[in-house]
Design a protein around this motif. Sequence first.
Motif, PDB file in Angstrom:
ATOM      1  N   HIS B 207       0.828  -1.214   0.000  1.00 10.68           N
ATOM      2  CA  HIS B 207       0.000   0.000   0.000  1.00 10.68           C
ATOM      3  C   HIS B 207       0.859   1.260   0.000  1.00 10.68           C
ATOM      4  O   HIS B 207       0.415   2.312  -0.453  1.00 10.68           O
ATOM      5  N   GLU B 209       3.778   1.481  -1.741  1.00 10.41           N
ATOM      6  CA  GLU B 209       4.122   1.658  -3.147  1.00 10.41           C
ATOM      7  C   GLU B 209       2.898   2.151  -3.930  1.00 10.41           C
ATOM      8  O   GLU B 209       3.007   3.000  -4.822  1.00 10.41           O
ATOM      9  N   ALA B 210       1.720   1.614  -3.554  1.00  4.74           N
ATOM     10  CA  ALA B 210       0.496   2.044  -4.240  1.00  4.74           C
ATOM     11  C   ALA B 210       0.255   3.535  -4.015  1.00  4.74           C
ATOM     12  O   ALA B 210      -0.162   4.248  -4.929  1.00  4.74           O
ATOM     13  N   ARG B 212       2.563   5.801  -3.494  1.00  3.24           N
ATOM     14  CA  ARG B 212       3.520   6.503  -4.356  1.00  3.24           C
ATOM     15  C   ARG B 212       3.022   6.498  -5.785  1.00  3.24           C
ATOM     16  O   ARG B 212       3.139   7.488  -6.491  1.00  3.24           O
ATOM     17  N   SER B 213       2.449   5.359  -6.211  1.00  2.00           N
ATOM     18  CA  SER B 213       2.001   5.243  -7.606  1.00  2.00           C
ATOM     19  C   SER B 213       0.835   6.173  -7.884  1.00  2.00           C
ATOM     20  O   SER B 213       0.502   6.428  -9.029  1.00  2.00           O
TER      21      SER B 213
END
Lengths: 322, 314
Positions: B207, B209-210, B212-213
């Motif tokens: 979550h 990384e998500a 950041r994405s």
Amino acid sequence: MALLDIDGLSVVLPSGAAARPILDGVSLTVETGEVVGLVGESGSGKSVACRTVLGLRPAGARTSGEVRVSGRDVLAMNRGALKALRSGEVAMVFQDPRASVNPVRRIGDFLTEGLRAAGVPRDRALERAGELLAEVGIRDPRGALRRYPHEFSGGMLQRVVIAAALAGGPALLLADEPTTALDVTTQAEVIGILRRTQAQHGTGMLFVTHDLELAAAICDRIYVMYAGRVVETRGARELFDAPRHPYTAGLLAAAPSLEPDATPPRPIPGRPVSLAENPPGCAFAVRCGYATDRCRTETPRLAADDGGAVACLRADEGILTC
Amino acid sequence: MIRFIGGRVLGLVLVLLATSFVVFGAVHLAPGDPVSFLMRGRPITPEARAALTEQYRLDEPLLAQYFHWLGGVLTGDFGRSVQFRQHVGTLVAEKLPVTAILVGYAALLICAAGIGLGILAGLKPGFADRAVLVGTGIGTATPAFASAIALTALARTAGWPTYGGGEGFGGHLKHLTLPAIALALAFGGLVARVTRAAVRDELGREHVEAARSRGIAGAAVVRRHVLRNALGPVVTVIGTMVAGLLVSTTMVEIVFSVDGIGSLLIKSVTNKDFPVVQALTLLIVATFVVVNLVVDLLQPLIDPRLSLTGRGAR
């Protein structure tokens, strides 16, 4: 100009002294409004390729080649440009909604976070979040905004994730195995919502999956990856009816069929190899029933044929038609 | 929610009851005779000894003594101190503030330094991380009284103020800085290490990384998704640390001659002043149990999946 144009992308991971290659010369394009499948087994590098489109690289990875979104190279972008790209033009739906949504924050928080970061006032962001939830078929959107992720089922939570992905009005949607972690019954619903919203907004979509039949059902074109390389690409119908790479044919034969007179599924022998442990020659040669001595020494290049491209030294021999 | 708190309070009462009996028994089984201490080795007439024995009920069976004492405790009467001839309650109330300030001060230092260093080490692998690991390793391995002795020696050579009573809250604070540092050195490392591990754990979550994405800025990702989620284990370790902090205070108070309940406890144990020992031990156990009750009540606020009523839990 293509919406997404990955051109000769190679990714190398430094692991200790020996660098470990992940992707080798991957090229693919997605046009506006087009649904493109990226199919391969785990470890084939399909997720890594997908994530580089958002500039998300594995820690310490070195990349070469270009990943252009609307003509601008993502790999050369500075932090500000990347942030703008991620909050606007490109959005991603991850595999497992339980893992990709922060479990301790409310759904409303999750949905408005991106909008608020983009400068939308709080009230307007909440209103927009409610609209997005209604669009993906969540009942009582206003109430849902105040709930926590664990109060939703997996399928419902993936709808929330899709709603969040649509928040910035993206031109390109990346879907990284968006249904793999879900129950079979909810998979179809989530695929339906993805397809419907994609068609309504005219969004381009890169759909990453290990399920070739699913890809064939919803995609316009498909790229098949094996061990960090694209081994075959063509229109979904043609790929499904007449694969030209033995690996693609093997994937299709490995899927069980419901037809009464269908042959039982035949698994591909051996296990998938990664690019790092790849012997010289064609990476699939060790598992391929058609491999010759030449396949084990010479690496096939992706060569255009009618309507697509295939990377097999024996593709022109018509070996798969028999 | 109310049932949960009710259950926990009942548990608290049972723990205190069991502890009180163990402490009461232990103090009475230990060798030595309070009457001899009272007379400070002077000869004593049999009449006087009988009077004292009567006053402290030393001739009754242990259980009878215990229930008599327990009855007093329930009405707020902890008995009279043998060595100070004062009510235990008054005595403890007199010494408690300075110890409370010391422990609070130390806890503040521990939280600030421990959490700060833990976050630093968790977010910045490499030199900062290794330096924090080595430093906290040394700190955790050194007992509080050892750092206390080292700090007094250091203070003497450098001419810093060691504890001299102090005037009012500010004076206390100034003079309690070194004792608080001695305590913080021993316990801050644990908090730093738990914080570091929790931050590392959360940083690797999908979550994050998500987030950041989705184009969330790096600082906001760290604040809203990494640190916020890492809070649970940190609060838990701070809660369990309180008991150790209270016990270590005794040695640190002795080293710095702080006139708090720690010094009182040591003096009372040496002098067989059992009413004081019993009261202080109960106080330490009660503090520990109450702090951990508060920690348990905080957890569902930190992670909504840990619902108190069990509803909606996975």
